[in-house]
Write an enzyme that holds these catalytic residues in place. Structure first.
Site, short mmCIF file in Angstrom:
data_model
loop_
_atom_site.label_atom_id
_atom_site.label_comp_id
_atom_site.label_asym_id
_atom_site.label_seq_id
_atom_site.Cartn_x
_atom_site.Cartn_y
_atom_site.Cartn_z
N ARG A 20 -4.96 6.17 -7.85
CA ARG A 20 -4.63 7.35 -7.77
C ARG A 20 -4.82 7.95 -9.07
NH1 ARG A 20 0.67 7.77 -4.07
NH2 ARG A 20 0.38 9.88 -4.64
N LEU A 26 0.70 -0.96 0.00
CA LEU A 26 -0.14 0.09 0.02
C LEU A 26 0.84 1.38 0.01
CD1 LEU A 26 -2.58 -0.95 2.79
CD2 LEU A 26 -2.90 -1.07 0.21
N ASP A 27 0.48 2.24 -0.72
CA ASP A 27 1.27 3.40 -0.71
C ASP A 27 1.39 4.06 0.92
OD1 ASP A 27 1.44 3.38 -3.33
OD2 ASP A 27 -0.18 4.89 -3.80
N ARG A 28 2.34 4.87 1.22
CA ARG A 28 2.60 5.12 2.51
C ARG A 28 1.42 5.96 3.03
NH1 ARG A 28 7.36 9.28 4.55
NH2 ARG A 28 8.58 7.78 3.44
#
Length: 230
Positions: free
Chosen positions: A160, A55-57
């Site tokens: 995104r 997962l992205d930060r």
């Protein structure tokens, strides 16, 4: 401590509720990451769990860990086969015209010395990898919308970019693909549910509660809430 954020655990899998702002892998800036918490997630096992996906930060929610090498391999096969079901919630800038749809835009990575790297839609050069996302508008408020995303592929930054380019409505707080001047307490993207089939065994299934940043958006989710994470 991530050991306090366990959503699911058995002999093969752990699903933790990753907070926004916590990187999965050790980043170059040296801040604490999920990788630094793996020892605390052993529980009764001698072996540390391993991270199955990313997962992205700034994305919060369900993150799957494998407790054995065999389980890790099986989970990777499930991801590659597209049988893992994941659902994400995002608050986007604006209101889409339709109530639901599917975005199919291939993605490629580009990099420059000045701006670093990012993912872009690549339909002409043929270098992009196929990326497909289903979406549904759950609610609207104050010129923004709560969107349920169901990714059918797992490309880097897929949701995104698909939000910003496919819908034309970037995720609130997105520092890379968002609009200049948009505001929010954090990037408003949350890995809400995950379900990993395991043949004759019960599926790995977890639901992550909405973070505080999503306060006010929870009531419309009653109709969309999963019975488990399916």
């Amino acid at each position: 401590m991530l050991s306090d954020n366990v959503l699911f655990i058995d002999a093969e899998a752990i699903v933790v509720d990753k907070p926004s702002g916590l990187p999965v892998d050790e980043p170059r800036d040296g801040v604490t990451s999920v990788a630094n918490h793996l020892e605390s997630l052993r529980f009764t096992f001698l072996r540390w769990p391993t991270i199955v996906h990313r997962l992205d930060r700034d994305t919060s929610g369900c993150l799957l860990l494998a407790r054995t090498p065999r389980a890790h391999k099986q989970f990777q096969i499930a991801f590659e086969a597209g049988t893992v079901e994941k659902r994400y919630l995002a608050v986007v800038e604006g209101v889409p015209d339709a109530e639901a749809g599917e975005i199919a835009l291939p993605l490629a990575k580009v990099s420059t010395a000045e701006a670093g790297w990012r993912m872009v839609v690549d339909e002409r050069r043929g270098k992009g990898k196929a990326a497909v996302t289903g979406w549904q508008r759950i609610a609207t408020r104050d010129g923004r919308s709560l969107i349920l995303f169901t990714p059918k592929t797992g490309r880097t930054h897929q949701l995104r970019v698909h939000a910003a380019t496919g819908l034309g409505l970037p995720i609130v707080g997105d520092p890379v693909y968002g609009r200049h001047g948009q505001h929010g307490p954090r990037m408003m993207l949350h890995a809400w549910t995950i379900r990993v089939p395991r043949g004759t065994k019960p599926a790995v299934s977890a639901v992550s509660p909405l973070p505080k940043a999503f306060a006010g958006w929870d009531a419309p989710l009653l109709d969309a809430a999963p019975g488990g994470a399916g």
